[in-house]
Design an enzyme around this catalytic site. Structure first.
Site, PDB file in Angstrom:
ATOM      1  N   VAL A 502     -43.363 -40.502  18.729  1.00 23.90           N
ATOM      2  CA  VAL A 502     -41.917 -40.568  18.501  1.00 23.90           C
ATOM      3  C   VAL A 502     -41.176 -41.048  19.745  1.00 23.90           C
ATOM      4  O   VAL A 502     -41.703 -41.038  20.849  1.00 23.90           O
ATOM      5  CB  VAL A 502     -41.366 -39.210  18.036  1.00 23.90           C
ATOM      6  CG1 VAL A 502     -41.976 -38.820  16.710  1.00 23.90           C
ATOM      7  CG2 VAL A 502     -41.634 -38.118  19.057  1.00 23.90           C
ATOM      8  N   GLU A 503     -39.907 -41.457  19.548  1.00 27.42           N
ATOM      9  CA  GLU A 503     -39.054 -42.030  20.595  1.00 27.42           C
ATOM     10  C   GLU A 503     -39.761 -43.196  21.299  1.00 27.42           C
ATOM     11  O   GLU A 503     -39.712 -43.349  22.512  1.00 27.42           O
ATOM     12  CB  GLU A 503     -38.612 -40.970  21.609  1.00 27.42           C
ATOM     13  CG  GLU A 503     -37.577 -40.011  21.040  1.00 27.42           C
ATOM     14  CD  GLU A 503     -36.902 -39.162  22.095  1.00 27.42           C
ATOM     15  OE1 GLU A 503     -37.060 -39.454  23.289  1.00 27.42           O
ATOM     16  OE2 GLU A 503     -36.216 -38.211  21.723  1.00 27.42           O
ATOM     17  N   GLY A 504     -40.417 -44.023  20.487  1.00 28.95           N
ATOM     18  CA  GLY A 504     -41.189 -45.143  21.017  1.00 28.95           C
ATOM     19  C   GLY A 504     -42.643 -44.750  21.144  1.00 28.95           C
ATOM     20  O   GLY A 504     -42.988 -43.896  21.952  1.00 28.95           O
TER      21      GLY A 504
END
Length: 815
Positions: A502-504
């Protein structure tokens, strides 16, 4: 006499004179002397050694051209600019890349990229403690929330208990980042990180529930970009928990590549004469969507009639959509690895909202990509690194205690060298991860918003937590795989791959953001050169190009001379055990900066596609940053003698990873034929013979393993602020109590074992051995009582959960 002959006449130098010239050239190159000083030195040399007229004529032509900028621009820079534009050697930057590159700011990443970091200044970077109000919240409401959370029951029920939801609302956990003027807590990044981390050490679903409203989402976007009316309307309600937010960004075909989102919005004029948006979306993996009341939405906006005055295709936009708006669909849940935080897909079917739902109002139309990139530039460095660092601290606490309490062959398993290896990694990585967390949050609190640094800590700390938890599972063995309330690691193990995606996703974060964007954002000259090439600005290009040339020359000298001296030509801001590591990092920085320039010059714009090379550059940069954070922690915490094993192991490991990264670069840097062969063979061979670092020794690893098994202030300082229950009815409290008893009873246990091996005691039954030891006056009855209490505590601490068939049946999903 050594004779050097010029084609313009005879110039003769003695060996001493030749050596003196070489030394002076090295000093000028190593220190990055300006061009005018090189010119003065050259003129003095020509005069001192009676240069022939021919050399003076060459010098007389070149010196003014190079030093007088107007002449240099016209006669040299103009042609270089034309050639580079024709060859397209430097990377091009798209509008979306430009927004990402310009998001946030640069911080110490620019120092590390420079080739000559100022470690004295870096050692003065903030390393803040929580203020009194933040500390009171951490020790009060956060502690209480942890006590209310039964992680095993949360996993069985697939939800937090109702009373815990209410408590989070009442204490404004969702308003950690919301300013006090809007009813929030207005805490620092350091406090935000510590709160999320402590909750994560108790229950990951609890931590995620608090984390998401305080991460990228409606509150953060409103704080930075919302209109005053939007702030007054929504922020107090978000702080009080009257609105539960989520942020809908990810789609089936747009994950890390958020620029590819297909969700759409069209502006149209309503019957009341006001502009509205018609929205359609299909999102997935949206945390808290299933319980949200307010959806932050990212979509591509079209305005066919230019009603908002931002053109016909403003682009990516962010808006707030109440969940009860007709057409909003949230009727399912995802099951992320069995970790029951609320996560769901959501769809929007012809959802109509007023245009003032756009964050920032109509002026915010088309600004969504910039908003997201600027928010992520800082946000990546807080929540997920906190869950990783505190997860590692919990693992260190549990694995260290278990390795002492658990016995095999009459010995605590922590005394076996095979177990010492994972314990050493657990302890040193935990020290390193907490150092990086604190250091990064200190920078954020000081105003730094580095996209590169936040990417480094996000991808490295989540990856290191995965390694730590795997080592912890190995140490606990059967105790780690039998699910139940006594298992302290299995649910953290399930969380590890979630944080990595997540978040990249970490693969993209490593290969694209950290170096791909960092090389342009953090380099002192590249971005200015790219912009000047794009616009044809000769004055800006001349300034950047010649500055870059001097930068390249200085780092070439520094890389070579620091390699020859093994870093000892670099200055250290401190004395003592850490000083050598500052010198090694200075050596690393010079070599990294030089190689980065070689790659940019020889590969040019194609470097963006060389993701494996970019990943290796990212690894070197990452371990430079993590090593700097370790050194900063050691100094900030007063050079604790008990933390020396962690310092040495973490720094030696960091330098070994840097060496591994450089070795990969030397083997794989596809420079023009001659240069590529130079790196692949002689430079690579020299690097192997003269490495920047090697892996820590077994002896040092044993020191780290013993440190995390030894109760006391140094062990407590390794794992600050995690949730530590004080009741022996809790699994962690029970294990900690068993550790203390085991260590107290260790001399008695050792005496009994030695006596048995010497033949003074017979049999294998522990109770019978104790009785014999008392009879032979080898131990006292008080010793025997302590030994028995310790053995009882050991037995209780290493028990695993077992269920009746009725208990084992899964409960229905209550989510």
């Amino acid at each position: 006499m050594d004779v050097l002959t010029s084609s313009f006449g005879a110039l003769s130098f003695s060996y001493v004179e030749t050596a003196g010239i070489a030394v002076l050239v090295c000093v000028l190159g190593f220190t990055g002397a300006p061009l005018w000083l090189w010119t003065v030195f050259s003129a003095a040399g020509l005069w001192a050694f009676g240069a022939p007229n021919g050399l003076w004529w060459v010098f007389g032509v070149l010196a003014p051209i190079l030093n007088l900028r107007p002449l240099r621009r016209i006669l040299i820079s103009f042609w270089i600019l034309r050639i580079l534009r024709a060859l397209k050697r430097l990377p091009t930057v798209s509008p979306t890349e430009q927004a990402a590159i310009e998001a946030g700011s640069v911080w110490i990443d620019a120092d590390l990229f420079s080739g000559k970091p100022d470690f004295r200044r870096l050692n003065g970077e903030p390393y803040p403690e929580l203020n009194e109000r933040e500390r009171a919240f951490l020790n009060g409401p956060v502690e209480a929330a942890c006590r209310m959370a039964d992680d095993w029951q949360i996993h069985r029920d697939r939800d937090l208990p109702r009373e815990l939801w209410d408590y989070l609302n009442a204490k404004r956990f969702y308003g950690i980042i919301i300013p006090e003027e809007f009813g929030g807590l207005g805490f620092s990044a350091s406090a935000h990180s510590a709160i999320v981390g402590k909750l994560a050490s108790r229950s990951m679903p609890l931590a995620v529930t608090v984390m998401v409203p305080n991460s990228l989402g409606p509150a953060e976007l409103l704080i930075h970009y919302g209109t005053r009316d939007q702030k007054d309307r929504f922020l107090p309600r978000l702080a009080r928990g009257e609105e539960i937010p989520c942020f809908a960004l990810t789609e089936p075909n747009a994950g890390s590549d958020a620029g590819s989102i297909r969700s759409s919005g069209v502006v149209f004029m309503g019957e009341d004469g006001r502009p509205y948006l018609r929205l359609n979306w299909n999102k997935r993996y949206i945390t808290l969507a299933s319980v949200s009341t307010l959806i932050g939405l990212a979509f591509k906006l079209r305005d066919p009639d230019n009603l908002l005055g931002r053109g016909n295709n403003p682009g990516i936009t962010c808006a707030l959509v109440p969940r009860d708006t007709p057409g909003v669909v949230v009727d399912r849940r995802h099951d992320p690895m069995g970790v029951p935080f609320h996560n769901a897909p959501t769809e929007g079917r012809d959802v109509v909202v007023p245009a003032d739902a756009i964050i920032g109002g109509p002026q915010g139309a088309g600004q969504g990509w910039r908003m997201l990139m600027e928010s992520l530039a800082a946000g990546r460095g807080i929540s997920l690194p906190a869950t990783a660092a505190f997860g590692a601290k919990l693992t260190a606490r549990v694995a260290g205690a278990h390795a002492t309490v658990r016995k095999q062959f009459g010995l605590s398993i922590g005394q076996f060298q095979g177990v010492e290896e994972p314990l050493a990694r657990i302890g040193a990585f935990t020290y390193l991860m907490e150092a990086a967390r604190r250091f990064t949050c200190g920078g954020l609190d000081g105003g730094a918003k580095s996209a590169v640094v936040s990417a480094i800590v996000k991808f490295n700390l989540t990856e290191l937590h995965r390694r730590v938890i795997l080592d912890g599972m190995d140490v606990l063995a059967g105790n780690a795989i039998a699910q139940g309330p006594r298992n302290l690691l299995a649910r953290s193990y399930l969380w590890a791959p979630i944080a990595i995606t997540v978040e990249g996703a970490n693969i993209l974060t490593r290969t694209f953001i950290t170096f791909g964007q960092g090389a342009i954002r953090c380099h002192p000259y590249i971005y200015e050169e790219i912009q000047a090439l794009g616009t044809g600005n000769l004055r800006a290009f001349d300034r950047a190009f010649w500055g870059h040339a001097g930068h390249f020359l200085r780092n070439a000298f520094r890389a070579a001379l620091l390699s020859l001296s093994r870093g000892y030509l670099a200055a250290s801001p401190v004395r003592g055990p850490a000083s050598r590591y500052y010198r090694k990092l200075a050596w690393t920085s010079a070599s990294f900066a030089f190689l980065a320039d070689v790659a940019l010059i020889t590969i040019g714009g194609a470097l963006k596609k060389e993701e494996k090379l970019a990943g290796r550059f990212a690894d070197v940069l990452s371990w430079m940053y993590l090593g700097t954070a370790v050194l900063r922690r050691f100094e900030a915490e007063g050079r604790r003698p008990g933390h020396l094993p962690y310092l040495h192991w973490a720094m030696q490991y960091a330098l070994a990873q840097i060496q591994l990264g450089f070795s990969g670069l030397f083997r794989n840097l596809r420079a023009p034929a001659g240069l590529g062969l130079l790196f692949r063979y002689p430079v690579a061979l020299w690097s192997r013979l003269n490495p920047i670092g090697r892996m820590p020794s077994d002896v040092l690893g044993g020191d780290v393993a013993r440190a995390i098994r030894t109760p006391g202030p140094d062990r407590d300082a390794l794992t600050p602020d995690i949730y530590l229950p004080d009741s022996a009815d809790e699994p962690l409290g029970r294990l900690e109590a068993a550790l203390l008893l085991s260590r107290r009873a260790e001399p008695v246990s050792r005496m009994i074992n030695e006596a048995a091996r010497a033949g003074l005691l017979s049999g294998r039954d522990p109770q019978r051995l104790v009785e014999q030891a008392i009879e032979k006056e080898l131990i006292t009855r008080e010793d025997a009582a302590l030994y028995r209490r310790a053995e009882t505590a050991r037995d209780e601490a290493v028990r695993v959960d077992a269920f009746t068939p009725e208990e084992y049946l899964p409960l229905p999903d209550r989510g």
